[in-house]
Scaffold this motif. Sequence first.
Motif: not given
Length: 309
Positions: A221-223, A227-232, A241-253
């Motif tokens: 669930q992208c927050l 959109g998923r491509e935006e530069p958060w 290196g073939s997958r990524g996540t926004h820091q907020r979307c995975s609740n990362l500090g």
Amino acid sequence: GKPTPSGTAVSLAAAICCDEPRTAGSPWHIPSSLLLQYHASGLYQRGADEEGFYGFLFPDIQEALKCCICRQPGASISCGARRCPRTFHYPCGSERGCVSQFFGEFKSFCWKHRPVQRVRAAQQDQTLCLICQEAVAERPRYDTLVCPTCTSAWFHRRCIQGQALSSALHHFRCPLCQDMSTFQEEMFRLGIKIPDRDAAWEEDGAFADHYQRHSSCDASQCLCPVGREEPWRMLLCHSCGSRGTHQRCSNLGEEVHSWECCDCSDTGTGEGCSWGGNTRSREPCGHHCYSGHRDRLRTLNPRWEGGST
């Protein structure tokens, strides 16, 4: 503009090349104009580039000697050996075992005077071509060559010529021992054309997509509201290196600097794991993956004291 070649020009061009097909990897996979410029020892380029056939005037071509192999006119390549009268078309010479060198004075030699390999290379049982894996001759000859450095790499002439056209000067080397200088010098001497350019696989952006980094959020669930491509702030999987996540979307500090996707982590939770500044935390990725990363955390911080889950 440049005049359209007449029927005479086309017929003369065919005569020069003996009207042979030139397929990729074949010894004569070279433009007719280059054959004339490099190896036409019996012709002189007396016209401008747009005159005649690339500067070679038609009357001069018509006066060229007949090929000693096919007996057709238009043969412009003469054997470079002293007092040898043989003249031939380039493809006729290639089929008969003649050698044309693509360096220095661009000399050509008939089948009687061509350069040969004088290396002591012993075969064990039946040796195969290192490129096509088909059988080669028992000793070096026109259609069977061997690396002069390791004397263990054997290949057909047509196979190593195809390799040379693909690898080109900056990458062409022995497929086995990886020697370049001695190997190229010997291949040049034996008539292998090695073009002075970059390798075929480096041209025309053949691997341009390999330089593109993954740039979308793959969280379930992208927050990000746009959109998923935006530069958060984006973290890519540390392993693949073939997958990524926004820091907020995975609740990362904010202190987290590395992250692994669920395929590369060993937690079995279906969620990615992270580790970073706070290595003493029991929940380094916010997904209760502590037990799966206990050993990893201890490796990153030997003083880490973690309890059981």
